[in-house]
Write a protein that holds these residues in place. Sequence first.
Motif, short mmCIF file in Angstrom:
data_model
loop_
_atom_site.label_atom_id
_atom_site.label_comp_id
_atom_site.label_asym_id
_atom_site.label_seq_id
_atom_site.Cartn_x
_atom_site.Cartn_y
_atom_site.Cartn_z
N ASP A 14 4.61 -3.85 6.58
CA ASP A 14 4.14 -4.22 7.92
C ASP A 14 2.62 -4.19 7.99
OD1 ASP A 14 3.58 -1.53 7.88
OD2 ASP A 14 4.30 -1.14 9.90
N CYS A 15 2.08 -4.67 9.09
CA CYS A 15 0.64 -4.58 9.31
C CYS A 15 0.35 -4.83 10.78
CB CYS A 15 -0.12 -5.57 8.42
SG CYS A 15 0.00 -7.27 8.94
N ASP A 154 -8.21 -7.25 8.86
CA ASP A 154 -9.34 -6.74 9.66
C ASP A 154 -9.03 -5.34 10.22
OD1 ASP A 154 -11.97 -7.32 10.92
OD2 ASP A 154 -10.81 -7.04 12.75
N SER A 155 -7.78 -5.13 10.63
CA SER A 155 -7.41 -3.81 11.17
C SER A 155 -7.47 -2.75 10.07
CB SER A 155 -5.99 -3.86 11.76
OG SER A 155 -5.92 -4.86 12.74
N ALA A 156 -7.01 -3.11 8.87
CA ALA A 156 -7.05 -2.16 7.76
C ALA A 156 -8.50 -1.81 7.42
CB ALA A 156 -6.35 -2.75 6.53
N VAL A 157 -9.36 -2.82 7.42
CA VAL A 157 -10.78 -2.59 7.12
C VAL A 157 -11.40 -1.68 8.18
CG1 VAL A 157 -13.04 -3.73 6.99
CG2 VAL A 157 -11.09 -4.69 5.76
N ILE A 190 -10.07 -4.95 0.60
CA ILE A 190 -10.14 -3.85 1.58
C ILE A 190 -11.26 -2.89 1.19
CG2 ILE A 190 -8.92 -1.87 2.59
CD1 ILE A 190 -6.31 -3.38 2.28
N ALA A 191 -11.32 -2.57 -0.09
CA ALA A 191 -12.36 -1.63 -0.57
C ALA A 191 -13.75 -2.23 -0.36
CB ALA A 191 -12.13 -1.32 -2.05
#
Length: 359
Positions: A14-15, A154-157, A190-191
Motif C-alpha cells: 500500500d501507499c 512524495d509522501s514517503a519522501v 526515496i533515499a
Amino acid sequence: MTKPRIGVLTSGGDCPGLNAVLRGVVLAAEKLGWEVLGFLDGFEGLLPPGNYMLLDRPRTAGIMPRGGTIIGTTNRGHFVAKVGAGDRTVVAEEVIADAREVLKELRVEALIIVGGDGSMVTALQLQEAGINCIGVPKTIDNDLEATAMTFGFDSAVATVMDALDRLHTTATSHKRVMVLEVMGRHAGWIALHGGIAGGAHIILIPEIPFDYDKIAAAINARADRGSLSAIVVVAEGACPRDGQIVMRPNQEGEYRLGGIGDIVAREIAAHTGKETRCTVLGHLQRGGAPTTLDRILGTRFGVKAVKLINEKQFGSMVSYQNYQVRHVPIAEAVNRLRLVPIDGEMVQTARDVEISFGD
Ligand code: F6P
C-alpha cells in the motif's frame, strides 16, 4: 435500466494516495452514470464468487486524507506474476479464467488495477486473456518505467525528511553519526530525494556502489571543519563495491530487502571511531496521510483511468509526463525498473551541495 459497471482493485504494497485514486474513480464514474465495484484485497477479490463492495459517493466520502486503501491489498496470493527483481512467474490460466467468469457474472466491463510493477505484469496478462484493463501506477519506490512519477513517493519522501529533521538535532547534541535506512527496493529515489530534502551528508543508493573508506573520509572531513555529527541515508538496496545486497527473512519466511543500515553503522564506527546509531524507518514510509501532491496526483490518476475506459483505451496505463497525465501501453511500463541516473541532475545537485555517495 441497469448501469454500466466497472471494477477497481488496489494491489501490492500500500501507499498514501490510494484512497484519493478510489475517490477520483468513483466521482468520475458516477458522473458518467456508471457503477463501481471495489474488489477486496487486490486481485484475490476476483476469485469466485467475487469478493467486492459497492463503491459509491457515500462510501468514498472523506477518504482522501486516509492512508492505506479502504478495499485492502496484498502482495501475495494467486495472481502474483512477479516475485522480486527479475524473478518472474506467470499467473495460472485457470485462475485468470475464474476471474474472467466472476467479472462476466457481475457485468463488470472493465477493471482498473492500481499497483506497481508486479501488478502491471498481472494486468497485462489479464488484458491478454480478454479482460479490459487500465493500469494506474502506484509505489513509494517511484521505480516504474513509463511514468515520471508514481503517487505515494512524495509522501514517503516527506516521512524521510521529517525523520532526518529529527535525527539532525539528536546527532548534533551527541556528536554522533546517525544512519537512516529507507525503502526503495533496487532504486535509490526515496533515499536521494529524502536525503537532499533532509540535509543528509552521505546518501548511499543501489545505483552507486559505495566504499567504507570513502564514507569515513567524508565524515572525517566534516569533523576537520568542526562538524562532529553526520547524517547518513542508506537505501535498503544499496551495497558496497564488491559486496552483496542485504536481505532477511520475515515471519512468513519470505526474503525482503533490509539490514544494510546496521552494517553501515557498524562499519562507520569501526572506520571512524565515532559513536554511530542506526534507525530503520520501515513501514512508516508507507503509512499515514498522503501529501498534497499525492492527493492531487491520485485524484488525477483516478479520473484519467475512468476517461481511458470511456475511450476504450484498454491495455493502457495512466502515466505522468511533463506535468501532464497521459497514458502508455501497459506493456511499455513493465519489466523495466526506472533507476536513478547516476550522471543525472539530481545526483549532481547532491554532489554540488557536498553530499557524498561514498564513491
Ligand atoms: O515496493 C514497496 C516496498 O515498500 C519496498 O520499498 C519494500 O522493499 C517492500 O515494499 C516491503 O514489502 P513488505 O511490505 O511486503 O515488507
